[in-house]
Design an enzyme around this catalytic site. Structure first.
Site, short mmCIF file in Angstrom:
data_model
loop_
_atom_site.label_atom_id
_atom_site.label_comp_id
_atom_site.label_asym_id
_atom_site.label_seq_id
_atom_site.Cartn_x
_atom_site.Cartn_y
_atom_site.Cartn_z
N LYS A 242 0.85 -1.20 0.00
CA LYS A 242 0.00 0.00 0.00
C LYS A 242 0.88 1.25 0.00
O LYS A 242 1.69 1.45 0.90
CB LYS A 242 -0.92 -0.01 1.23
CG LYS A 242 -1.74 1.28 1.39
CD LYS A 242 -2.72 1.20 2.58
CE LYS A 242 -3.36 2.55 2.86
NZ LYS A 242 -4.27 2.55 4.03
N LYS A 254 -10.26 12.65 8.19
CA LYS A 254 -9.81 12.24 9.51
C LYS A 254 -9.76 13.44 10.45
O LYS A 254 -9.64 14.58 10.00
CB LYS A 254 -8.39 11.66 9.41
CG LYS A 254 -8.30 10.30 8.76
CD LYS A 254 -6.87 9.81 8.75
CE LYS A 254 -6.71 8.48 8.06
NZ LYS A 254 -7.35 7.35 8.75
N GLU A 326 -9.53 3.82 1.87
CA GLU A 326 -8.98 3.91 0.51
C GLU A 326 -7.97 2.81 0.20
O GLU A 326 -7.80 2.43 -0.95
CB GLU A 326 -8.35 5.29 0.30
CG GLU A 326 -6.93 5.48 0.85
CD GLU A 326 -6.80 5.28 2.37
OE1 GLU A 326 -7.80 5.53 3.07
OE2 GLU A 326 -5.72 4.87 2.83
N ARG A 328 -7.79 -0.45 0.74
CA ARG A 328 -8.26 -1.69 0.13
C ARG A 328 -8.64 -1.50 -1.33
O ARG A 328 -8.58 -2.42 -2.13
CB ARG A 328 -9.43 -2.26 0.95
CG ARG A 328 -10.64 -1.37 0.97
CD ARG A 328 -11.60 -1.71 2.09
NE ARG A 328 -11.13 -1.24 3.40
CZ ARG A 328 -11.75 -1.48 4.55
NH1 ARG A 328 -12.87 -2.19 4.56
NH2 ARG A 328 -11.27 -1.01 5.69
N1 BES Z 1 -4.50 4.36 6.82
C1 BES Z 1 -5.64 4.04 7.57
C2 BES Z 1 -5.38 2.97 8.64
C3 BES Z 1 -4.42 3.34 9.73
C4 BES Z 1 -4.91 3.76 10.96
C5 BES Z 1 -3.06 3.22 9.55
C6 BES Z 1 -4.03 4.09 11.97
C7 BES Z 1 -2.17 3.53 10.58
C8 BES Z 1 -2.66 3.97 11.79
C9 BES Z 1 -6.75 3.54 6.66
O1 BES Z 1 -6.74 4.06 5.39
C10 BES Z 1 -8.05 3.93 7.29
O2 BES Z 1 -8.25 5.09 7.45
N2 BES Z 1 -8.91 2.96 7.62
C11 BES Z 1 -10.15 3.23 8.21
C12 BES Z 1 -11.15 2.30 7.60
C13 BES Z 1 -12.57 2.55 8.05
C14 BES Z 1 -13.06 3.88 7.51
C15 BES Z 1 -13.45 1.45 7.57
C16 BES Z 1 -10.03 2.99 9.71
O3 BES Z 1 -9.37 2.04 10.09
O4 BES Z 1 -10.56 3.79 10.48
ZN ZN Z 2 -4.91 4.70 4.66
MG MG Z 3 -7.81 5.89 5.21
#
Ligand code: BES
Ligand code: ZN
Ligand code: MG
Length: 472
Positions: A242, A254, A326, A328
């Site tokens: 990724k 975020k 994003e 996935r």
């Molecule tokens: N990049 C993030 C996941 C992440 C979180 C990496 C904390 C490192 C530290 C990913 O893209 C994300 O934002 N995932 C969301 C998915 C959700 C919206 C279903 C998440 O985990 O909150």
């Molecule tokens: Zn991410």
């Molecule tokens: Mg994200």
């Protein structure tokens, strides 16, 4: 930085000797007077070599000031490699300059571990600081021939490459500069690099990748690394990392706190890039393809939206639920590209994919999903060798229920519960039945809780992927 020697030829800023509890012996070459001094001090300070205890002694020996550091490694029968990592990292982190290390115990004269630890101590992300951090130069005294030291040093080097890519901020590392960097690394280490630009990505109909990246000023790139050396084999291991050079969350933005570390959202990419460097440098006899979908999840009037329905390269239509999921999406198209255009025969993807894996496993353990028991075990052995903890997570069919969409073939998120698992299930839907491993490194790639890493990037996965490929 780290050397193995069989003859001591110079003097050192520090002489380190490691002992198991109650197994102390004072080195032969110290004069009788100083030997006595050391023995007395050891008795006075009650130093017997208990786990983590240390004793520093300085004395004159033929006009030279000698500094000695005795390190206790605890009971021999309770010893393991993580104890070694912890104690040596902690003690040597406080030092600088040239250090001689020795032990008359075979287990403690572990040059592989020492090289790894010295690498961790000497890595520092200080290029933006006027005052640089100090480093150490360690020589291990060992009367033995070491034949794989070059390989070990190359793993430290490749891990440093990955750490630095992760530590560099997003105003420096973006899809364009990342792809340029990979092209340089390909030339240096000996693998082929192809950079596919946005037009090419469009032609390939990688619409999920396009959607995620299209709101950024810096356009998406598909980075393809090829190391194909074994004509006699049909096998082609596909690594996918990724490569979100920044993740704002998109329209589902975020919060500032959770956005702060999102320069690290390309740690999966960094891991596969580092692994490729190590594979090529050590001329492994395996065919490996690494793919990095590189893009930025930004926000502008062209951003993709919750509710959008997008046709993936695979052909499946995907209903977008939350634009912050994003990773996935870009991985799904990269998996399809790896299978259909590069003809890989198995897939390992590495991604900072979900916050949910952090909730489940914290910052110590990588969550790993696999459709193949044998390959999972191979990765587990490779990870354990470097003190990287992984834990297998389930891929039960029942979780697909949460990805059912009323308007498209699949929904791209499955709700808060079991979030790391539904993310994995989404990816599995694109693997076309090939053997597959998915590593969710969201918790372990940065500021991990592991005691033998500094704060910042860990380079998790580089050495493990290399060793996995070597042993496959
Ligand atoms: N990049 C993030 C996941 C992440 C979180 C990496 C904390 C490192 C530290 C990913 O893209 C994300 O934002 N995932 C969301 C998915 C959700 C919206 C279903 C998440 O985990 O909150
Ligand atoms: Zn991410
Ligand atoms: Mg994200």
């Amino acid at each position: 930085m780290f050397k193995v020697i069989s003859k001591i030829e110079k003097s050192y800023d520090l002489n380190v000797v490691m002992y198991f509890e109650n197994q102390m012996k004072i080195c032969e070459h110290i004069s009788a007077g100083n030997k006595k001094l050391i023995e007395k001090l050891i008795v006075k300070k009650e130093f017997v070599g208990k786990k983590g205890d240390s004793l520093k002694i300085e004395f004159l020996e033929e006009e030279h000031l000698v500094s000695m550091l005795f390190i206790g490694m605890g009971k021999e029968e309770e010893f393991n490699e993580d104890i070694y990592r912890e104690i040596i990292f902690e003690n040597l982190s406080k030092e600088k300059g040239s250090i001689l290390i020795s032990s008359d115990n075979e287990k403690l004269s572990n040059y592989e571990l020492l090289a790894e630890i010295v690498g961790n101590i000497n890595y520092s992300f200080d290029e933006f600081k006027t005052k640089k951090e100090k480093t150490i130069e360690v020589e291990l005294f060992l009367i033995k021939n070491v034949n794989n030291l070059d390989e070990i040093i190359s793993l430290v080097d490749s891990t440093d490459i990955a750490k630095k890519l992760v530590d560099l901020p997003a105003n420096i590392i973006n899809p364009k500069s990342l792809s340029e960097k990979v092209s340089e690394l390909g030339k240096k280490y000996g693998f082929e690099v192809e950079i596919i630009d946005e037009k090419g990505i469009e032609k390939l109909e990688m619409n999920l990748l396009l959607a995620v990246g299209r709101s950024s000023i810096i356009k998406s790139k598909l980075i393809v690394m090829r190391y194909l050396v074994d004509d006699s084999s049909e096998e082609k291991i596909g690594l996918i990392g990724k490569g979100l050079t920044y993740d704002t969350g998109g329209l589902c933005t975020k919060s500032p706190d959770s956005m702060f570390d999102m320069k690290t959202d390309m740690a999966g990419a960094a891991a596969v890039i580092g692994a490729m460097c190590a594979v090529a440098k050590n001329k492994l006899d395996k065919n490996v393809i690494a793919i990095v979908p590189a893009c930025e999840n930004a926000i502008d009037g062209n951003a993709y939206r919750p509710g959008d329905i997008i046709k993936s390269m695979n052909g499946k239509s995907v209903e977008i639920i939350n634009t912050d999921a994003e990773g996935r999406l870009v991985l799904a198209d990269a998996i399809t590209y790896a299978i259909r255009n590069e003809k890989v025969t198995e897939i390992v993807d590495v991604a900072t994919l979900t916050g949910a894996v952090l909730v489940a496993l914290g910052t110590i353990t990588t969550g790993v999903f696999s459709t193949c028991d044998e390959r999972y075990i191979c990765l587990e052995n490779a990870s354990v060798k470097y003190g990287e903890k992984i834990w297998r997570m389930p891929l039960f069919e029942e979780y697909n229920e949460f990805l059912k969409s009323t308007v498209a073939d699949v929904k791209h998120t499955g709700g808060r519960m079991g979030g790391a698992i539904t993310a994995a299930k989404f990816l599995q839907g694109f693997t076309e039945g090939l053997p597959w491993i998915h590593m969710d490194i969201a918790g372990t790639s940065y500021n991990s809780g592991v005691k033998w890493n500094k704060k910042g990037a860990t380079g998790v996965g580089v050495k493990a992927l290399y060793t996995y490929i070597k042993n496959r």
